[in-house]
Design an enzyme around this catalytic site. Structure first.
Site, PDB file in Angstrom:
ATOM      1  N   ARG A  12       0.787  -1.303  -0.123  1.00 53.00           N
ATOM      2  CA  ARG A  12      -0.009   0.068   0.150  1.00 53.00           C
ATOM      3  C   ARG A  12       1.095   1.172   0.045  1.00 53.00           C
ATOM      4  NH1 ARG A  12      -5.663   1.617   0.410  1.00 53.00           N
ATOM      5  NH2 ARG A  12      -6.412  -0.534   0.494  1.00 53.00           N
ATOM      6  N   GLU A  53      -9.425   5.595   7.319  1.00 54.83           N
ATOM      7  CA  GLU A  53      -8.047   5.752   7.090  1.00 54.83           C
ATOM      8  C   GLU A  53      -7.797   7.310   6.177  1.00 54.83           C
ATOM      9  OE1 GLU A  53      -7.696   1.967   5.296  1.00 54.83           O
ATOM     10  OE2 GLU A  53      -6.084   1.647   6.298  1.00 54.83           O
TER      11      GLU A  53
END
Lengths: 494, 773
Positions: B321, B724
């Site tokens: 990520r 997030e």
């Protein structure tokens, strides 16, 4: 002699005896009472999840202060009212603080929430009407929240502070004060036997006798450090002498020329007196620990345990403070700086204890500055703490310099070389400044640790001396600091 | 019929989109919300404490536990050889992460044995009596000392970045450091295991991933998964720290319960928790950049070296990520994004809100700043010039097209709203007059991809019961850690049945109600679980529609569930009356619901596909003041504009944005992890590890939701994930610090690491003053 402690819970008197000297208030609430609303977050008094309010009678009024139950020895709550999170609501009706926290979305995971509510409950009782954002920030500096980002909690506090002060504790305050006065007897407290005990003598003579008999006992004032010996270091401390009940030992007296701080006077109680000496000193005291720590922690304890990073000693040394000690019937006084011999070693004989500190006020011809540099502004321990007192004559010559730093050596320590370089020089003499900066490098050999590198510490020591000289010389009109601005302090005082 | 097409029309919504308070709020504020340590313990519950060796690397040659066993209150002591099944808590069962270490020690704090005692205090005290004989090796602490990888190198490559770099009119290279982060969930790691009959084990675990705990407990006890049930009602914060790393404590509690036959509880002390559990990965980043005279990128070649710690854990997905977000919001025409995952003798780094993405974005924003300072441009102009745009400038380094781009309009709105240009001028004038204090301003964007990049995780289940009294029972695979997931899903269920929130019972997550669940992570909790709950509601409603049509001859499109009643034709029934009538006709009033994310696909080996269903966007503008003598810093003002699609609950979403912002700000400013040369973490308590406190938040901290028609894809009520993405908004704080340092002179390109502690700021100030750049 009494062999039980007594305190108020939910309007009634609770009497507890036969407990281990190391028992903590938090464990008593959670494990003995089964009151699970108060949480343990860190077990070292730094996160505030375990905050409860402790009620004491002062001048006939009940005063509530927040304390960290995780490092509060159970025996220390003798003679107080203990208020925990379950006690606030009246049936289904939430306390104004609680209702505002719900309405303003002040909780997410909710684990820190009881601690916040209790800190704000104490603020609710300490104030008469609306409070400022700055005051709220100070009251919750010892409460960590990892979810909300604090904004909704501060908003909730702002909203609730507009509510009338009429909760059930206000309504019961006369009764509570009466009970507290009844509980405040002058009997010595001793729980346990000669091998293992919690003792809380009521007079200084009883303390001196007890400590002489048990010189290996640990003296505890606020337990904000000793508490961690128990919860973190897992030390066995079989003999504890709590000095919080010793009559007169928490006195603070302002003689006009100096301030006497008794050994058990808390930071919270000393703060206004220190602020009266100098706004920097007031701000320094405000930034020591948190409301919870300052409500328990004592100036005497901060000095007596000899920590190299205690924040009050450098400032008090720069001010020329004197320390008073007693052993048995013998009392003596020494300059505070002479108390710190080496890392972990103090000028204190077996069986000897600190009774107080004498802090001279500033004279007209003296300029004082102190600065604390930390990673986080509130509730952090200094990487470097610097304190400076310049005595100037009418011509701007420095007659005497006192400089002390924390975080730069194994003890709080004066910068003798830098002081000498400045003594006799004009306060605006840049050549003398340069000599002082050079001497400062020789005065200390700081260490690397998790708070700062040695190089950064040396650099900051230099910078703080520079700031103090700049401000004392008064030649610069530029702003010299981000927080603790003296003009703001002066405004606030007006 | 896809569930999203069963949605109530926007104009008729009664519960969804309302700023309802957290369902547990009244219990949070009164202390009656029970966390695992607050659950009434079964009689005879024993307590567990972990013991660990005094070294970070090497071997235990002898371990004498006799004094531990003899200590007061000790009931049993367990080491690895007492484990009946697998001694492995690695999430993928790769065998590199033992529950109890055997011989070899890989980090300081690795658990070697557990003590089971009558009280927690006695258990903790007993652990200190262990006598170790060890052969210590020199620990590998930092990536600069490391050579071994936990996984092979992995890269995204588009075009020919080397040739493009050669050809670029302007190029430069640099390296810097990004620090890790401790989760500091206020409730530490905890589990309680209660043995049942026939070897069954019931485990309360403070976990984001109950199914994984279930499977690992089953492996450790050599039981089928069906013999293990895991329950979690709420966590006191998690932030990724309880995704894979809650398992160990649950496994140890279950082992202790198996060994003693008694309920056993394990709650870690805060210092142990911080030493033993993994953190956000820290990175060394090296890069080469080529761009034109206007600051538009032509080539980006970046290498991320990640400290993974002693085991793999989730480092594959986390560092992937980092790659997926190394572009943040910017088009990289030719690029190589390379990652190396280093094994070190430190705790095993793990998931943490943003899951590696924030580190990638910090790189992108630092690069933007550097281009601007080198060219003498305003950093915001360089950012805008590089935003993803229309055809030809809309392809990410992993090949997904950015088709829902809001960057241009969202950033333009914030720029105007926060008065960016005027403040820029005012600050420049102020700085010219101020010698010691300097102010800085920065506006940075966020683009964050939503979906698990490990494809199987993009599914969810739910269970809904309608009782004859009209009350509803809701259960799903998502876990509640404070983010308001339970509330949002319950809002959807209440909306579907047209009832008050009080009619929907929110229940604890349990592996025996909804099986094979995904972790509550990747911001996906609501997207997945609310859809699954919606599907369950749809099933029940379909049966009720058919029942109404058969009994009252009213077509389904004439039926409305609202105001706690069911309206059809000219009549209405209470939900209870309808449920009772349906029951009498033997209509099933309970349903499981299931959802899997459509469209997405990702082939990691080929590095191609469409990993994300959509992107969430945001931007923030921060202003700071620094003290150039000490490095102290204060945040003066923050403005945020963030895209949550069409919000299910604006108050909850704003709470997530503010909280994420402050958590990310802490990561980039005051939160610093320090290990000593012996591999011991020196910042293992809040006294030494400093997360933000209330006074670190500026008085002007304004968060607004970006108003739009909502997600382009058919998400739940067109909302977007919010967990997030906001964590990365405060990169603007870090960039504002750099901006203040850049004001020290023309051409200064600040060499700032993260976190920007006073010491890091002073280092950059010194560099700026010495003309090092």
């Amino acid at each position: 002699m009494r062999d039980t402690i007594r305190f108020i819970r939910r309007g009634g008197i609770v009497e507890v005896g036969n407990f281990d000297p190391m028992a903590m208030l938090l464990d008593h609430l959670r494990l003995e009472e089964g009151a699970k609303g108060t949480k343990e977050g860190c077990g070292e008094g730094d996160c505030g999840a375990c905050t409860v309010a402790i009620g004491r009678c002062r001048n006939g009024e009940v005063v509530y202060e927040p304390v960290n139950a995780c490092i509060q020895l159970l025996g220390m709550v003798d003679g107080t009212e203990v208020v925990a999170i379950e006690d606030l609501a009246e049936g289904d009706v939430l306390h104004p603080i609680q209702q505002a926290m719900v309405d303003r979305h002040g909780s997410q995971c909710g684990f820190c929430t009881p601690g916040f509510v209790m800190s704000l409950f104490a603020l609710f009782h300490a104030s008469q009407g609306p409070v400022t954002r700055g005051e709220i920030n100070d009251w919750i500096a010892g409460n960590l929240c990892r979810c909300t980002g604090y904004r909704p909690i501060v908003d909730a506090a702002l909203e609730a502070s507009g509510a009338p002060r009429a909760d059930k504790f206000h309504k019961a305050s006369a009764d509570t004060a009466g009970i507290l006065q009844f509980l405040a007897d002058d009997r010595d407290l001793f729980i346990g036997d000669d091998d293992r005990f919690f003792a809380a003598p009521a007079s200084v003579d009883a303390l001196a006798a007890l400590y002489q008999k048990h010189p290996t006992a640990v003296i505890v004032a606020g337990a904000t450090d000793v508490g961690l010996w128990i919860t973190k270091q897992l030390r066995d401390i079989p003999k504890i002498i709590h000095i919080g009940r010793v009559a007169g030992m928490n006195r603070i007296e302002d003689t006009g020329r100096e301030i006497l701080i008794g050994a058990t006077a808390t930071f919270a109680n000393a703060e206004p007196y220190m602020r009266a000496i100098d706004p920097d000193l007031g701000e320094l005291f405000r930034r020591i620990g948190s409301k919870q720590v300052r409500a328990s922690g004592t100036v005497g304890g901060n000095v007596a345990n000899g920590s190299p990073i205690g924040d009050s000693p450098p400032a008090l040394i720069a001010l020329g403070a004197t320390m008073e000690l007693r052993r048995g019937d013998r009392a003596r006084a020494i300059p505070l700086e002479d108390f710190f011999i080496d890392y972990g070693k103090q000028n204190r004989a077996s069986g000897e204890f600190v009774t107080g500190l004498l802090v001279p006020r500033l004279r007209e011809d003296q300029v004082f500055r102190c600065y604390k540099v930390t990673k986080r502004f509130d509730q952090d321990i200094s990487a470097v703490m610097g304190a400076f007192r310049f005595t100037l004559d009418a011509d701007g010559l420095i007659r005497e310099t006192r400089i002390a730093y924390g975080g730069m050596a194994g003890t709080p320590k004066r910068a003798k070389g830098a002081e000498a370089a400045l003594n006799g020089a004009a306060i605006r003499d840049s050549a003398a400044w340069s000599k002082a900066f050079a001497a400062l490098r020789e005065d200390y050999a700081p260490l690397d640790d998790h708070r700062a590198s040695a190089a950064y510490r040396a650099e900051i020591a230099h910078a703080l001396l520079g700031k103090a000289l700049l401000e004392a010389a008064g030649t610069s009109t530029a702003r010299t600091r981000i927080v603790g601005r003296r003009e703001e302090a002066a405004d606030a005082a007006e | 019929m896809p569930p999203s097409e069963t949605l109530i029309p926007e104009a008729e919504l009664q519960v969804v989109r309302k700023s309802l308070p957290h369902d547990s709020a009244p219990r949070h504020v009164t202390g009656s919300a029970a966390y695992i340590d607050d659950i009434r313990e079964p009689q005879g519950t024993l307590h567990i404490a972990p013991g660990y060796a005094p070294i970070a690397s090497g071997r235990i040659t002898a371990l004498d536990l006799s004094a531990v066993r003899a200590a007061p209150g000790v009931v049993a002591v367990m080491t690895a050889e007492d484990i009946p099944g697998a001694n492995d808590i690695s999430p993928k069962l790769v065998g590199d992460d033992p529950a109890l270490a055997v011989g070899e020690i890989r980090f300081h704090g690795q658990v070697v044995f557990i003590v089971i005692a009558e009280t927690r205090d006695l258990a903790r005290r007993a652990t200190r009596k262990a006598k170790y004989t060890t052969e210590a090796a020199v620990p590998v602490i930092d990536v600069s000392e490391a050579s071994e990888l936990v996984l092979p190198e992995y890269a995204f490559v588009q075009g020919d970045p080397d040739a493009a770099l050669e050809a670029a009119p302007v190029s430069f290279s640099d390296t810097f450091r990004i620090g890790g982060q401790e989760h500091f969930y206020l409730e530490g790691q905890i589990a309680m295991a209660v043995p049942g009959e026939a070897g069954e084990m019931f485990v309360y675990s403070s976990t984001q991933h109950p199914s994984e705990v279930q499977h690992l407990v089953a492996h450790a006890l050599h039981l089928p998964s069906s013999a293990v049930t895991v329950e979690i009602r709420r966590m006191g914060g998690a932030f990724g720290g309880k995704e894979s790393q809650a398992s160990q404590w649950a496994v140890l509690a279950a082992l202790a319960a198996w060994k003693t036959g008694a309920p056993c509880k394990m709650r870690l002390d805060r210092d142990d928790d911080m030493m033993m559990t993994g953190k956000r990965h820290d990175f060394r980043v090296g890069y080469r950049v080529g761009h034109d005279e206007a600051g538009v990128l032509q080539s980006v070649d970046v290498t991320f070296d990640a400290r993974c710690g002693h085991s793999e854990d989730l480092s594959m997905g986390v560092v992937d990520r980092t790659m997926f977000h190394a572009d943040n919001s910017y088009f990289y025409p030719q690029t190589r994004i390379l990652t190396r995952r280093y094994r070190t003798n430190t705790c095993s780094n793990t998931a943490f809100r943003g899951f590696g993405g924030p580190q990638g974005m910090v790189f992108a924003e630092r690069m933007m700043d550097q281009i601007a300072y080198r060219l003498g441009m305003d950093p915001l102009d360089v950012r805008k010039a590089n935003f993803y745009a229309g055809r030809g400038r809309d392809l990410t380094p992993y090949g997904q097209q950015v088709s829902d781009n809001l960057l241009h309009e969202l950033v333009a709105e914030l720029e105007a709203d926060c008065d960016y240009r005027a403040r820029r001028a005012e600050i420049a004038a102020w700085n010219a007059e101020s010698r010691i204090l300097k102010r800085g301003l920065a506006l940075t964007p966020v683009k964050f991809g939503i979906s698990f990049t490990l494809m199987p995780l993009n599914q969810a289940g739910a269970l809904v019961h309608l009782y004859r009294d009209g009350s509803l029972h809701l259960n799903h695979g998502g876990t509640e850690m404070g983010q308001g997931l339970f509330l949002k899903v319950a809002q959807v269920v209440a909306e579907e049945f047209g009832v008050d929130m009080g009619k929907v019972a929110i229940t604890a997550t349990r592996t025996d109600k909804v099986p094979n669940t995904s972790p509550t992570a990747a911001s996906s909790g609501t997207d997945l679980n609310a859809m699954a709950a919606l599907a369950a509601c749809g099933e029940i409603k379909d049966r009720l529609f058919a029942f109404i049509e058969q009994k009252w001859r009213v077509r389904r499109d004439q039926v409305r569930f609202r105001d706690n009643r069911v309206f059809f034709g000219n009549q209405s029934l209470s939900l209870a009356e309808l449920a009772s009538a349906a029951y009498a006709e033997r209509i099933q009033l309970s349903s499981a619901g299931y959802y899997r994310t459509p469209i997405i696909a990702w082939n990691r080996d080929k590095a191609e596909g469409r990993p994300f269903l959509y992107y969430a966007y945001g931007a923030s503008c921060s202003e700071v003041t620094i003290d150039t003598m000490t490095g102290e810093m204060k945040v003066d003002r923050v403005d945020v504009l963030h895209d949550v699609g069409k919000s299910l609950n604006p108050a909850i979403d704003i709470g997530q944005i503010e909280g994420g912002f402050v958590q990310g700000m802490g990561w980039l400013t005051t939160e610093e992890l320090v290990w000593d040369k012996q591999g011991r973490l020196r910042t293992h308590a809040p006294s030494t590890y400093k997360i933000p406190t209330a006074s670190d938040i500026p008085e002007h901290f304004v968060v607004k939701l970006f108003q739009s028609e909502g997600a382009r894809e058919k998400t739940i009520y067109r909302s977007k994930a919010v967990g997030e993405p906001p964590l990365m908004l405060p990169i603007s704080v870090w960039c504002a610090v750099a901006n203040a340092i850049a004001s020290l002179g023309p051409g200064v390109v600040p060499d700032l690491d993260a976190p920007a502690t006073p010491e890091a700021i002073m280092k950059a100030v010194r560099g700026a003053r010495s003309g090092g750049n």
